[in-house]
Design an enzyme around this catalytic site. Sequence first.
Site, mmCIF file in Angstrom:
data_model
loop_
_atom_site.group_PDB
_atom_site.id
_atom_site.type_symbol
_atom_site.label_atom_id
_atom_site.label_comp_id
_atom_site.label_asym_id
_atom_site.label_seq_id
_atom_site.Cartn_x
_atom_site.Cartn_y
_atom_site.Cartn_z
ATOM 1 C CG ASP A 50 -2.109 -0.806 1.106
ATOM 2 O OD1 ASP A 50 -2.373 -1.232 -0.017
ATOM 3 O OD2 ASP A 50 -2.814 -0.997 2.106
ATOM 4 C CE LYS A 70 -7.490 4.951 -2.456
ATOM 5 N NZ LYS A 70 -7.056 4.062 -1.382
ATOM 6 C CG MET A 176 -7.542 7.575 8.094
ATOM 7 S SD MET A 176 -8.783 6.395 7.599
ATOM 8 C CE MET A 176 -8.873 5.362 9.038
HETATM 9 N N1 SAH Z 1 -3.211 0.330 9.667
HETATM 10 C C1 SAH Z 1 -2.593 1.612 9.892
HETATM 11 C C2 SAH Z 1 -3.567 2.749 9.756
HETATM 12 C C3 SAH Z 1 -4.094 2.917 8.356
HETATM 13 S S1 SAH Z 1 -5.211 4.238 8.228
HETATM 14 C C4 SAH Z 1 -1.924 1.628 11.253
HETATM 15 O O1 SAH Z 1 -2.123 0.700 12.037
HETATM 16 O O2 SAH Z 1 -1.172 2.557 11.541
HETATM 17 C C5 SAH Z 1 -4.167 5.502 7.640
HETATM 18 C C6 SAH Z 1 -3.912 6.504 8.726
HETATM 19 O O3 SAH Z 1 -2.921 6.015 9.624
HETATM 20 C C7 SAH Z 1 -3.347 7.805 8.226
HETATM 21 O O4 SAH Z 1 -4.352 8.652 7.732
HETATM 22 C C8 SAH Z 1 -2.730 8.353 9.492
HETATM 23 O O5 SAH Z 1 -3.704 8.895 10.331
HETATM 24 C C9 SAH Z 1 -2.199 7.102 10.149
HETATM 25 N N2 SAH Z 1 -0.780 6.906 9.884
HETATM 26 C C10 SAH Z 1 -0.211 5.861 9.263
HETATM 27 N N3 SAH Z 1 1.127 6.012 9.222
HETATM 28 C C11 SAH Z 1 1.400 7.177 9.823
HETATM 29 C C12 SAH Z 1 2.591 7.897 10.110
HETATM 30 N N4 SAH Z 1 3.785 7.439 9.748
HETATM 31 N N5 SAH Z 1 2.476 9.076 10.748
HETATM 32 C C13 SAH Z 1 1.297 9.558 11.139
HETATM 33 N N6 SAH Z 1 0.133 8.928 10.893
HETATM 34 C C14 SAH Z 1 0.184 7.758 10.256
#
Ligand code: SAH
Length: 464
Positions: A50, A70, A176
């Site tokens: 992803d 995307k 998000m």
């Molecule tokens: N499965 C992922 C979350 C996916 S949803 C997890 O467990 O982290 C996607 C959201 O995750 C983004 O919009 C953001 O809010 C958060 N996110 C993922 N990686 C991030 C990062 N390195 N820094 C800040 N937010 C992050």
Amino acid sequence: MTKSDHIRNESHDVSEKGYVYIIGAGPGDPELLTIKAERALQEADVLLFDDLVSGELVDQFQGIKIYTGKRKDSHHFEQDEINSEIVRHALLGKKVARLKGGDPFVFGRGGEEIEVLRKNGIRYEIIPGITAAYGASAYTEIPLTMRKISSSVAFCTGHPVNKIQVPDADTLVYYMVASTVHDVLDAVVSKGRSENTKVAIVQNATRYNQKIFTGTLGELRRREKAVYSPALLIIGDNINQFIEQNWFSAKKKVLITGGDARRYNSMDHILVHFPCRQIEGADRERVKACFDDLSPYSTVLFTSKFSVKYFLAALFESGRDVRHLASVTICATGKAATLELQKHGVIPDLSLEPDGCADIVTMFRENGMTDGHILIPGSNLVDEYLVHGLTALRNRVTTLCVYMHEMQEHAESIDLEFIDEIYFASPSCVKNFRTLYKSIPAKITVTVADTGTEEEYSRLFGEA
Ligand code: SAH
């Protein structure tokens, strides 16, 4: 079957239906991967990854890589399509690694993917990852729970806006939130949380370009500041622990261009890799052979700016110019590819701003471009859908690797604002780097390897 296939099948007991690993890749720092995930990735034949998964991490593994995010210049996958792609490879008997940012079961749609696997009787396992909240917490020194201050923590989502929930927990972490920060803050205040409660927004947690904004609920509600994805919002009194200079921000961020960077002790530095590789090994020969005889091809299809850039660079390097392409139909998809061609004096015969590969295939069909031989210059990652779609129109399709994926991944994304030092492994790295960045900000220290002479380097740095 080769001998190695035979050994592989026996030792791993892969059933006819293959096997799927649903893997959490962690929040960004490629080292935040579990040992188990690393082993599964080494075994995998196919890797589907992803947006939030670092390209640097994926590149370390041998399997075929399919990007399912995307990004603008590649095929856009809907969740259904991802599901069927996982199933398709598994049914071919492959070991599939489905690599997701953070943890697959925290806002990761992992639940939907296993449902499809169950339905198809495909065996799988789930390997957890470090979710963004944990990464952000550790790399900003903001504890999520703390004795006497915060004894509960809730993970929430800021999307969609009309479904924002405010649980009754001491620490709230919102995922998000890039476009909904203010809506979340409003919702939290309207639930009775004091406007003096501390808030932290953490962008790009655990990556070299991690950025933190802090303030109170009241202050941040009034501040109109753009928040860039990926970002997390943390709310709670535990943020009083926050200090500007934490262990992570204190480390030097070194951009390594090419070669071997052993001189940098990775415990003292954050290494950001920019391999600056163009065409390597066998592909250079293929590119040369292709220019030597273009007669089999009816069409050249450029699907990105980089495909144009490196294809033409290789053409010029071979001592030819664009007249060499006079006999083929030139197609470009996407504005960037068209503009890049125009920059070199080429107006494509057909250009299209597509949404995805379905549009490209439709364009070929509608223009009667069947039964031809299409050359698609691009990176080491091949868009299999596109190849299938065009082949279904009875075209022969030849893909040609003119640049390595890393080049593209990093070229657009490395933000020099966060870099303290750049290490160039050779004069050609400087040259490649300069094709993408016109100048190096003065605050950055530049170090060069002794693979070139001082004169060579100063000439390269002098060229604008
Ligand atoms: N499965 C992922 C979350 C996916 S949803 C997890 O467990 O982290 C996607 C959201 O995750 C983004 O919009 C953001 O809010 C958060 N996110 C993922 N990686 C991030 C990062 N390195 N820094 C800040 N937010 C992050």
